[in-house]
Design an enzyme around this catalytic site. Structure first.
Site, mmCIF file in Angstrom:
data_model
loop_
_atom_site.group_PDB
_atom_site.id
_atom_site.type_symbol
_atom_site.label_atom_id
_atom_site.label_comp_id
_atom_site.label_asym_id
_atom_site.label_seq_id
_atom_site.Cartn_x
_atom_site.Cartn_y
_atom_site.Cartn_z
ATOM 1 C CB CYS A 13 -1.145 0.224 1.218
ATOM 2 S SG CYS A 13 -0.184 0.616 3.280
ATOM 3 C CG HIS A 268 -4.242 0.717 4.455
ATOM 4 N ND1 HIS A 268 -3.716 -0.459 3.466
ATOM 5 C CD2 HIS A 268 -4.881 1.774 3.743
ATOM 6 C CE1 HIS A 268 -4.354 -0.118 2.085
ATOM 7 N NE2 HIS A 268 -4.964 1.192 1.937
#
Length: 323
Positions: A13, A268
């Protein structure tokens, strides 16, 4: 013009977010399209710029809503950028930038790529006893802005962070420096003056800090940043070492935000990017891409009570009127 997602191929990510910021920057892709294509198969699979170019071309075919960055990820693994590793976006940005620059073969492209991102400053160190001063020119790829002042008080806006970063610091007591003219350690005034700003300006908000126990703590407090940023309105004359024509171009518009959600141990990344061809904002969350509003981007300002919430970490500003 269509925004295309990137599949997550192993905790990528962070990598995906940064790749989207690079590849949505038409000034960067204009350089990337002019690289020398490696001759051999082995050179091709180990060339970061070439693999980025292949990925860009695959994304622009627009046959699907997302493509896989697997080949580029495997290429990066040869340079110790491994899969299934949690990366810090600021560090990974510097790693990618250096790999791209080092592997560009044409000197004129290396120079153009450097100019696109490099910030130039002049560091001043002045003795408070005899007024002797030393100056040193240096360059940096990001402005690493503290979000707390020296007393651990929260800075309230991005402009406050910039003012604090360029504010002179007194070096006294244990921090005194040796002055050759005085022949002893004396108090010094340390300051940094801005000389040149690039077309693409990268700001690193130092949201992660070390505590005395060596525990890394995330600072999630509210810190707004503007869509339009004029450095002439933020910095004083004493904090600039540039001529009027240079300073006239120090007007910027927000281009992208790399945001972090979660904790320091498990987080994230996603990217909010304004298309330079459409003027629309998009959220790039791995393979999922959707159009968003400025109000959605403002949700990354942070919130003291939402430590797991999405918080802006890297800001990319684009010069409005490049010289």
């Amino acid at each position: 013009t269509e925004a295309i997602g990137l599949y997550n191929v192993g905790q990528t990510c962070c990598l995906n977010s940064l790749l989207q910021v690079f590849l949505m920057n038409i000034h960067f892709t204009g350089i990337l399209r002019r690289i020398t294509v490696p001759r051999t198969h082995m050179q091709k699979i180990r060339s970061v710029p070439y693999q980025m170019l292949l990925l860009l071309e695959e994304m622009q075919c627009r046959k699907q809503k997302a493509v896989s960055p697997r080949d580029l990820a495997y290429c990066l693994s040869a340079y110790k950028v491994k899969l299934f590793v949690q990366y810090d976006a600021a560090q990974l940005f510097l790693t990618l930038w250096n790999l791209i620059k080092r592997q560009m073969q044409k000197p004129e492209l290396v120079e153009e790529f450097s100019c696109l991102y490099t910030i130039c400053v002049q560091e001043h160190l002045a003795c408070q006893k005899c007024s002797s001063e030393t100056k040193r020119s240096s360059s940096m790829l990001t402005l690493p802005l503290p979000v707390l002042d020296s007393n651990s008080h929260m800075l309230k806006t991005l402009e406050d962070c910039l003012e604090y970063f360029f504010h002179p610091e007194e070096l006294t007591d244990d921090n005194m420096c040796f002055c050759e003219q005085c022949g002893r350690k004396t108090p010094f005034l340390q300051s940094m003056k801005l000389v040149h700003l690039p077309k693409t300006l990268t700001i690193h908000l130092k949201r992660f800090c070390f505590e005395e126990s060596s525990y890394v703590h995330k600072l999630s407090h509210y810190l707004p940043f503007p869509q339009d940023l004029d450095f002439n309105a933020v910095l004083t004359e004493d904090q600039c070492q540039a001529d009027d024509s240079e300073k006239a171009a120090w007007q910027y518009e927000l281009f992208a935000v790399v945001a972090h959600s979660g904790s320091t141990n498990s987080g994230h990344y996603c990217a909010y990017i304004r298309s330079l061809t459409e003027g629309k904002w998009y959220c790039f969350n791995d393979s999922k891409v959707c159009q968003v509003s400025w109000d959605d981007v403002k949700c990354t300002y942070g919130h003291s009570n939402l430590h797991w919430g999405e918080t802006a970490y890297l800001l990319f500003y684009m010069k409005k009127h490049p010289q």
